[in-house]
Design a protein around this motif. Structure first.
Motif, PDB file in Angstrom:
ATOM      1  N   UNK B 335       0.828  -1.210   0.000  1.00  0.00           N
ATOM      2  CA  UNK B 335       0.000   0.000   0.000  1.00  0.00           C
ATOM      3  C   UNK B 335       0.859   1.256   0.000  1.00  0.00           C
ATOM      4  N   UNK B 337       4.018   1.686  -0.963  1.00  0.00           N
ATOM      5  CA  UNK B 337       4.768   1.874  -2.204  1.00  0.00           C
ATOM      6  C   UNK B 337       3.871   2.425  -3.305  1.00  0.00           C
ATOM      7  N   UNK B 338       2.676   1.871  -3.431  1.00  0.00           N
ATOM      8  CA  UNK B 338       1.761   2.340  -4.476  1.00  0.00           C
ATOM      9  C   UNK B 338       1.417   3.810  -4.265  1.00  0.00           C
ATOM     10  N   UNK B 339       1.129   4.176  -3.024  1.00  0.00           N
ATOM     11  CA  UNK B 339       0.748   5.564  -2.753  1.00  0.00           C
ATOM     12  C   UNK B 339       1.946   6.513  -2.922  1.00  0.00           C
ATOM     13  N   UNK B 341       4.547   6.173  -4.856  1.00  0.00           N
ATOM     14  CA  UNK B 341       4.837   6.369  -6.282  1.00  0.00           C
ATOM     15  C   UNK B 341       3.801   7.297  -6.911  1.00  0.00           C
ATOM     16  N   UNK B 348      -1.556  11.859  -6.779  1.00  0.00           N
ATOM     17  CA  UNK B 348      -2.243  11.803  -5.498  1.00  0.00           C
ATOM     18  C   UNK B 348      -1.680  12.898  -4.582  1.00  0.00           C
ATOM     19  N   UNK B 408      -0.936   3.106   3.502  1.00  0.00           N
ATOM     20  CA  UNK B 408      -1.342   4.074   2.475  1.00  0.00           C
ATOM     21  C   UNK B 408      -1.422   5.490   3.026  1.00  0.00           C
TER      22      UNK B 408
END
Lengths: 452, 452
Positions: B335, B337-339, B341, B348, B408
């Motif tokens: 979570x 890493x995705x956020x 990036x 975002x 996140x």
């Protein structure tokens, strides 16, 4: 003046839209960058969007669309008056149309292709045959090609004729009668030369080019290595078939780095930005690795069960399990991340294996000694017994050496077997290191504590 | 022909060097790219290196040096004959000289500056005043500037006079008598226009530019967002002071992404490539986080100690500690890493906090239910007791919800307090999640197993 996209921009356009003064709105839009217009569009409802698009010059509108999602592009083109759609499509580059057409539903694609100027269709169809992530998939067909026996003034005249549509104007490519790439020169060189100079006198013949079926990453590497603004693309016979511009490469680099980072975080790379990815998609991309790692980590359960007696005798050993496994995971992930990035940048390859192994062995030893000392004091305070503290600190030294070397070496060995290095992410390395760490822990414990 | 750098290239140059046929070697070198010559140089000893450099045209030699380390650049310039050094330095761009001079020892810098043409010194000194990672630090002074009342043929004449040194030739910048940036047009536009056309008729006036003291990342974002090939740099009064070319931005993007990736791996970003970083440097960059995380993870030891009784009663609970903490760490790092990036790409921001929280709550719940079912079966087999299996599976559901949301949300909240999101790496998230997970585990255990 500097950063255009802000509230006042929206407000100004809104006022112009309400005033009904189209001429003023046209003038205003004329001064905006395509990216800014694309941002503007997202802030209005469809009727205003279509109006803004219709009042923007077709070539700017075409570039504007390229900043939007394919679904958005299709919707706006489909809902615009037929003549607006046609003029925008005529201004769009062949590769932009090809990308759009491949991304939407085949029936929608037909609708779009019906409105594309006939003379562009062949190029678009050609581009559609190349995979998305190949050099052919990101190249443009709008380059400037000349013959080597032309002189500079003929080149300039040719440029005046065809340069308007060209996406890359820095380089002038020289082809032979069979269309094979024979040389390259720059527009700058052309302009600085005498009008009578022959192209053959100002061209480079040792050209760096990329095969049309190469991966886009290959093209990105060549461009960034050579500091070019564009790269010619050739087919198997050495014929010039397209050109890749550096701004397309920026997107490629962003895309590839994003993929790597997602993998390093232990998730399948997303196909869409995080915010627009659906719940289902995100679960699908994440559950796979979670399950694999869970099963792999299951080993630790087995290891602990086989040392059940020791654990029952000295409960204090339990206190340090998360601490030890996590520290190993952390140092392993440090090492693997550093090596994986160095591999991605081409700084490190398999032939450096021995050098890296030796380097990480020593780093692991130094880190291990420092952490071992800190760990001894810490666990003595928490665990109460000197023997437990000794066990923890010896284990820390071994774990740091093992995890640093495993973390650094696995991604390198993986490539030997065709495994993407970015798969050796922090989570995978921790899992591998955890089991090793527990085995070391109990081996040390049974000796130091004279148990078992 | 395609990928130049290979063994045969070295061999050919070696033969030419041994044959003593300088004319042929000059011709051969003339056809190579600067990057290829720089690779070649690394394969020869100093006497041959100096000979190759002396036989390369000064402007190509200058670009060749830019592909080498600063120490290497200095060594080659210092050991070359004075006239070779002087001609290479005269051909180097001001920003390349400024970068070199700032990277080496002040006494060495003096040696270099002594041989730089007097007319370049002012520019180099100016560039040395900007921080390395600012727009001013990466800009070049060699752009083409014209006045708005000039006509196209005057612009072309001007280009013929000064274009040779320009690093960016795609754009022609328009300045007013005070040197303020008033507009921009492209060389393409100039060439396609009638010779009598005034610059003011073909220039854009809403210019995207970057302040000279902005961070280089800012420049990178603008360039990649607008698909420009170059970006003008202005001072506080809006005066044009330099230009940033896209190939310099490729390096910036690579550098910034590398920094982010290193941080995500739980290490301080390296200042040099992995292979050339010293042992001491690597230990220094890694030990800090290892220690911080070790101390933080110490909490888990305290938690486990406080549940010593429960652990002594049901040793089987111990078996699942690494499994539970790791699974939480894995989903948390997915979570985050995705956020992180998505934040780096500008997809975002903090205002999406609520949306992301809601999204990750649901994702965590779905992942938790799946993992909970798998975990139940798994732990029943390993742990032997249905009650323990129930404890593990309930804990998994809670841990996955908690870790997904924490992973996140923390990077987003961090930015609010000025913390670099990339600091919320897999290791940090695991550490935070571990303590939470253990508390949940024992809370559930004491209820399900009726202990405590």
């Amino acid at each position: 003046m500097k950063y255009l996209v802000n509230g006042s921009l929206k407000q100004m356009v809104q006022e112009l839209l309400m005033s009904g003064n189209d001429r003023k709105l046209i003038e205003f839009l004329h001064e905006l960058q395509p990216f800014d217009i694309s941002t503007l569009l997202t802030e209005f409802e469809e009727p205003d969007q279509l109006k803004i698009l219709a009042l923007t010059e077709p070539d700017i509108a075409a570039e504007t669309l390229e900043h939007l999602d394919y679904d958005e592009q299709y919707r706006l083109l489909d809902h615009s008056p037929d003549e607006v759609t046609r003029s925008i499509l005529a201004s769009m580059s062949d590769d932009a149309v090809a990308d759009l057409v491949m991304a939407i539903h085949p029936r929608q694609a037909q609708e779009i292709l019906r409105r594309v100027p006939k003379e562009d269709l062949a190029g678009i169809r050609l581009l559609m045959t190349y995979p998305d992530d190949s050099a052919g998939g990101i190249m443009s067909l709008d380059y400037i090609a000349v013959r080597e026996d032309w002189n500079v003034s003929r080149v300039i005249n040719h440029f005046r004729k065809v340069g308007g549509k060209a996406t890359v104007t820095n380089y002038v490519y020289v082809v032979d009668p069979q269309g094979r790439l024979a040389g390259v020169t720059s527009l700058k060189e052309v302009l600085l030369s005498n009008p009578d100079t022959l192209v053959s006198d100002i061209m480079y013949t040792k050209i760096v080019s990329v095969p049309v079926d190469a991966h886009q990453e290959e093209a990105a590497k060549l461009l960034s290595r050579y500091d070019f603004v564009a790269l010619p693309v050739t087919d198997n016979d050495g014929r010039l078939v397209g050109v890749i511009a550096v701004d397309d490469i920026l997107d490629v680099i962003e895309e590839e780095d994003t993929e790597d980072i997602h993998k390093l975080g232990g998730s399948q790379p997303l196909d869409e930005p995080y915010m627009s990815s659906s719940l289902f998609d995100l679960v699908k991309k994440r559950i796979g690795w979670l399950l694999v790692l869970f099963i792999a980590e299951g080993f630790t359960g087995n290891i602990l069960r086989s040392y059940e007696d020791i654990l029952a005798q000295v409960v204090a050993l339990t206190f340090f399990i998360p601490l030890l496994t996590d520290t190993g995971g952390n140092s392993g992930s440090q090492a693997s991340t550093l090596v994986i990035r160095a591999m991605a940048l081409g700084e490190v390859t398999l032939k450096d294996l021995a050098k890296i192994l030796w380097k990480e062995l020593r780093i692991g030893a130094v880190l291990g000694l420092i952490m071992g000392m800190v760990g001894f004091v810490f666990s003595w305070v928490i665990g109460g017994s000197q023997a437990v503290a000794l066990t923890v600190s010896i284990t820390l030294v071994v774990i740091l050496v093992v995890s640093s070397t495993i973390g650094a070496v696995l991604p390198l060995i993986g490539t030997r077997f065709g495994v993407d290095p970015a798969v050796f992410s922090a989570p995978l390395i921790s899992t591998i290191v955890d089991a090793t760490g527990l085995l070391v822990y109990f081996a040390v414990a049974s000796r130091v504590l004279k148990l078992g």
